[in-house]
Write a protein that holds these residues in place. Structure first.
Motif, PDB file in Angstrom:
ATOM      1  N   ASP A  20     -13.565  48.312  54.429  1.00  0.00           N
ATOM      2  CA  ASP A  20     -14.117  49.166  53.252  1.00  0.00           C
ATOM      3  C   ASP A  20     -12.868  49.704  53.149  1.00  0.00           C
ATOM      4  O   ASP A  20     -12.356  51.131  53.723  1.00  0.00           O
ATOM      5  CB  ASP A  20     -15.085  50.335  54.654  1.00  0.00           C
ATOM      6  CG  ASP A  20     -15.481  51.609  53.845  1.00  0.00           C
ATOM      7  OD1 ASP A  20     -14.979  51.626  52.463  1.00  0.00           O
ATOM      8  OD2 ASP A  20     -16.191  51.930  54.909  1.00  0.00           O
ATOM      9  N   ALA A  21     -13.166  49.642  51.575  1.00  0.00           N
ATOM     10  CA  ALA A  21     -11.990  50.071  50.620  1.00  0.00           C
ATOM     11  C   ALA A  21     -11.753  52.000  50.887  1.00  0.00           C
ATOM     12  O   ALA A  21     -10.836  52.404  50.625  1.00  0.00           O
ATOM     13  CB  ALA A  21     -12.614  50.010  49.158  1.00  0.00           C
ATOM     14  N   HIS A  22     -13.213  52.677  51.455  1.00  0.00           N
ATOM     15  CA  HIS A  22     -12.825  53.963  51.200  1.00  0.00           C
ATOM     16  C   HIS A  22     -12.718  54.367  52.922  1.00  0.00           C
ATOM     17  O   HIS A  22     -12.619  55.441  52.201  1.00  0.00           O
ATOM     18  CB  HIS A  22     -14.238  54.349  50.848  1.00  0.00           C
ATOM     19  CG  HIS A  22     -15.277  53.861  49.640  1.00  0.00           C
ATOM     20  ND1 HIS A  22     -16.054  53.128  49.174  1.00  0.00           N
ATOM     21  CD2 HIS A  22     -14.234  54.015  48.209  1.00  0.00           C
ATOM     22  CE1 HIS A  22     -15.693  53.144  47.977  1.00  0.00           C
ATOM     23  NE2 HIS A  22     -15.190  53.642  47.626  1.00  0.00           N
ATOM     24  N   HIS A  68      -5.195  53.514  49.338  1.00  0.00           N
ATOM     25  CA  HIS A  68      -5.387  53.324  47.733  1.00  0.00           C
ATOM     26  C   HIS A  68      -5.880  54.268  46.726  1.00  0.00           C
ATOM     27  O   HIS A  68      -6.521  54.960  45.987  1.00  0.00           O
ATOM     28  CB  HIS A  68      -7.365  52.945  48.025  1.00  0.00           C
ATOM     29  CG  HIS A  68      -7.030  52.265  48.668  1.00  0.00           C
ATOM     30  ND1 HIS A  68      -8.394  51.260  50.025  1.00  0.00           N
ATOM     31  CD2 HIS A  68      -6.342  50.791  48.654  1.00  0.00           C
ATOM     32  CE1 HIS A  68      -8.276  49.565  50.201  1.00  0.00           C
ATOM     33  NE2 HIS A  68      -7.107  49.125  49.057  1.00  0.00           N
ATOM     34  N   ASP A  69      -5.004  55.526  46.831  1.00  0.00           N
ATOM     35  CA  ASP A  69      -5.357  56.602  46.234  1.00  0.00           C
ATOM     36  C   ASP A  69      -3.927  56.766  45.704  1.00  0.00           C
ATOM     37  O   ASP A  69      -2.833  57.003  45.764  1.00  0.00           O
ATOM     38  CB  ASP A  69      -5.056  58.052  47.622  1.00  0.00           C
ATOM     39  CG  ASP A  69      -5.155  59.497  46.743  1.00  0.00           C
ATOM     40  OD1 ASP A  69      -5.366  59.458  45.303  1.00  0.00           O
ATOM     41  OD2 ASP A  69      -4.222  59.871  46.952  1.00  0.00           O
ATOM     42  N   LEU A  70      -4.038  56.336  44.241  1.00  0.00           N
ATOM     43  CA  LEU A  70      -3.518  56.172  43.394  1.00  0.00           C
ATOM     44  C   LEU A  70      -3.454  57.108  41.930  1.00  0.00           C
ATOM     45  O   LEU A  70      -2.342  56.628  41.823  1.00  0.00           O
ATOM     46  CB  LEU A  70      -3.654  55.024  42.589  1.00  0.00           C
ATOM     47  CG  LEU A  70      -3.946  53.631  43.255  1.00  0.00           C
ATOM     48  CD1 LEU A  70      -3.701  52.445  41.944  1.00  0.00           C
ATOM     49  CD2 LEU A  70      -2.806  53.401  44.582  1.00  0.00           C
ATOM     50  N   SER A  71      -3.615  58.435  42.716  1.00  0.00           N
ATOM     51  CA  SER A  71      -3.784  59.303  42.234  1.00  0.00           C
ATOM     52  C   SER A  71      -2.191  59.911  41.745  1.00  0.00           C
ATOM     53  O   SER A  71      -2.210  60.150  40.516  1.00  0.00           O
ATOM     54  CB  SER A  71      -4.484  60.286  42.334  1.00  0.00           C
ATOM     55  OG  SER A  71      -4.190  60.403  43.854  1.00  0.00           O
ATOM     56  N   ALA A  72      -1.424  59.416  42.325  1.00  0.00           N
ATOM     57  CA  ALA A  72      -0.074  60.103  42.118  1.00  0.00           C
ATOM     58  C   ALA A  72       0.035  59.077  40.980  1.00  0.00           C
ATOM     59  O   ALA A  72       1.626  60.117  40.657  1.00  0.00           O
ATOM     60  CB  ALA A  72       1.010  59.887  43.224  1.00  0.00           C
ATOM     61  N   MET A  73       0.527  58.123  40.417  1.00  0.00           N
ATOM     62  CA  MET A  73       0.926  57.408  39.553  1.00  0.00           C
ATOM     63  C   MET A  73      -0.540  57.326  38.612  1.00  0.00           C
ATOM     64  O   MET A  73       0.680  56.637  37.233  1.00  0.00           O
ATOM     65  CB  MET A  73       1.108  56.005  40.319  1.00  0.00           C
ATOM     66  CG  MET A  73      -0.053  54.946  39.696  1.00  0.00           C
ATOM     67  SD  MET A  73       0.163  53.291  40.652  1.00  0.00           S
ATOM     68  CE  MET A  73       1.491  53.283  42.234  1.00  0.00           C
ATOM     69  N   GLY A 119      -2.762  61.723  35.895  1.00  0.00           N
ATOM     70  CA  GLY A 119      -3.925  63.086  36.059  1.00  0.00           C
ATOM     71  C   GLY A 119      -5.114  62.570  36.519  1.00  0.00           C
ATOM     72  O   GLY A 119      -5.789  63.410  36.188  1.00  0.00           O
ATOM     73  N   LYS A 120      -5.377  61.184  37.046  1.00  0.00           N
ATOM     74  CA  LYS A 120      -6.487  60.786  37.144  1.00  0.00           C
ATOM     75  C   LYS A 120      -6.844  60.587  38.644  1.00  0.00           C
ATOM     76  O   LYS A 120      -6.050  60.763  39.170  1.00  0.00           O
ATOM     77  CB  LYS A 120      -6.580  59.083  36.773  1.00  0.00           C
ATOM     78  CG  LYS A 120      -6.301  58.420  35.389  1.00  0.00           C
ATOM     79  CD  LYS A 120      -6.092  57.395  35.339  1.00  0.00           C
ATOM     80  CE  LYS A 120      -6.777  56.169  33.560  1.00  0.00           C
ATOM     81  NZ  LYS A 120      -6.506  54.699  33.797  1.00  0.00           N
ATOM     82  N   GLY A 121      -7.828  61.110  38.553  1.00  0.00           N
ATOM     83  CA  GLY A 121      -8.064  61.169  40.543  1.00  0.00           C
ATOM     84  C   GLY A 121      -7.972  60.192  40.702  1.00  0.00           C
ATOM     85  O   GLY A 121      -8.208  58.931  40.418  1.00  0.00           O
ATOM     86  N   ALA A 122      -8.549  60.248  41.829  1.00  0.00           N
ATOM     87  CA  ALA A 122      -7.907  58.963  43.075  1.00  0.00           C
ATOM     88  C   ALA A 122     -10.142  57.913  43.147  1.00  0.00           C
ATOM     89  O   ALA A 122      -9.378  56.674  42.727  1.00  0.00           O
ATOM     90  CB  ALA A 122      -8.412  59.390  44.500  1.00  0.00           C
ATOM     91  N   CYS A 123     -10.780  58.650  42.761  1.00  0.00           N
ATOM     92  CA  CYS A 123     -11.896  56.867  42.378  1.00  0.00           C
ATOM     93  C   CYS A 123     -11.870  56.559  41.058  1.00  0.00           C
ATOM     94  O   CYS A 123     -12.353  55.452  40.464  1.00  0.00           O
ATOM     95  CB  CYS A 123     -12.899  57.983  41.889  1.00  0.00           C
ATOM     96  SG  CYS A 123     -13.287  59.401  43.457  1.00  0.00           S
TER      97      CYS A 123
END
Length: 208
Positions: free
Chosen positions: A163-165, A23-28, A31-35
């Motif tokens: 739980d997505a988190h 669920h951590d899409l920050s790599a794509m 510059g957006k963060g994980a949230c």
């Protein structure tokens, strides 16, 4: 101050929990963060947990069975939020507040449910005392463990089991499912206890 509090609530500790998970899409995200792919403090979708991801407009083929007592319709509530990525029709980076053009879609595999949900566990139905009275193999909602939460409408949603988190139990489950412990929290199956299925140590991790 209020805006800061909202951002802090959304990104901590949740961000710490999802970093490094699927669920951590920050790599794509440029510059957006994980949230940011799911949540935003401004311009969010109404009546949601500060939701920022574009919703799917798909009409789903839902689970049906001659033995199903629950009334299951099209997905509602938090399940629609999950399906905004997991039905594979909306790009992972398509957000309401921010850049939304192009981007990758969820990869083929078990996490990509598609729009045919007829082979998946039913969701978005009222889990009530009336339901367990009709189907004696469904435990009373009052007996559910604290980890398995229904929504405000007493509906079972994706978030009842996931739980997505938090991915500590794998597959983002809300509790361990060793020996189908989570499944049997709802399902009271005749002949299950002590059977070869109950006592098997075989792993089904990653299956749907």
């Amino acid at each position: 101050i209020k805006v800061f509090a909202v951002v802090a609530m959304l990104c901590s500790p949740a961000a710490a929990d999802i970093r490094g998970t699927p669920h951590d899409l920050s790599a794509m995200g440029g510059g957006k963060g994980a949230c940011n792919f799911c949540h935003t403090p401004h311009g969010m979708l109404g009546s949601t947990p500060s939701w920022n991801h574009a919703l799917s407009t798909a009409v789903y083929k839902i689970y049906q069975s001659s033995s199903l007592e629950a009334k299951v319709g099209q997905p509602t509530g938090s399940s629609k939020l999950c399906l905004s990525c997991h039905d594979g029709t909306v790009a992972l980076t398509e957000t309401i507040n921010g850049d939304s053009a192009g981007g990758a879609y969820i990869s083929p595999g078990a996490a990509n449910l598609g729009t045919d949900l007829s082979d998946d566990h039913p969701i978005s139905f009222v889990y009530s005392a009336a339901l367990s009275a009709k189907d004696l193999q469904i435990r009373s909602a009052y007996l559910l463990p604290e980890a398995l939460k229904l929504d405000r409408s007493n509906e079972l949603q994706c978030t009842t089991c996931h739980d997505a988190h938090n991915n500590q139990y794998g597959n983002f489950l809300v509790m361990p499912n060793n020996r189908s412990r989570m499944c049997t929290s709802c399902h009271d199956l005749n002949g299950w206890s002590g059977s070869s299925h109950d006592t098997s140590s075989a792993s089904v991790y990653g299956s749907r």
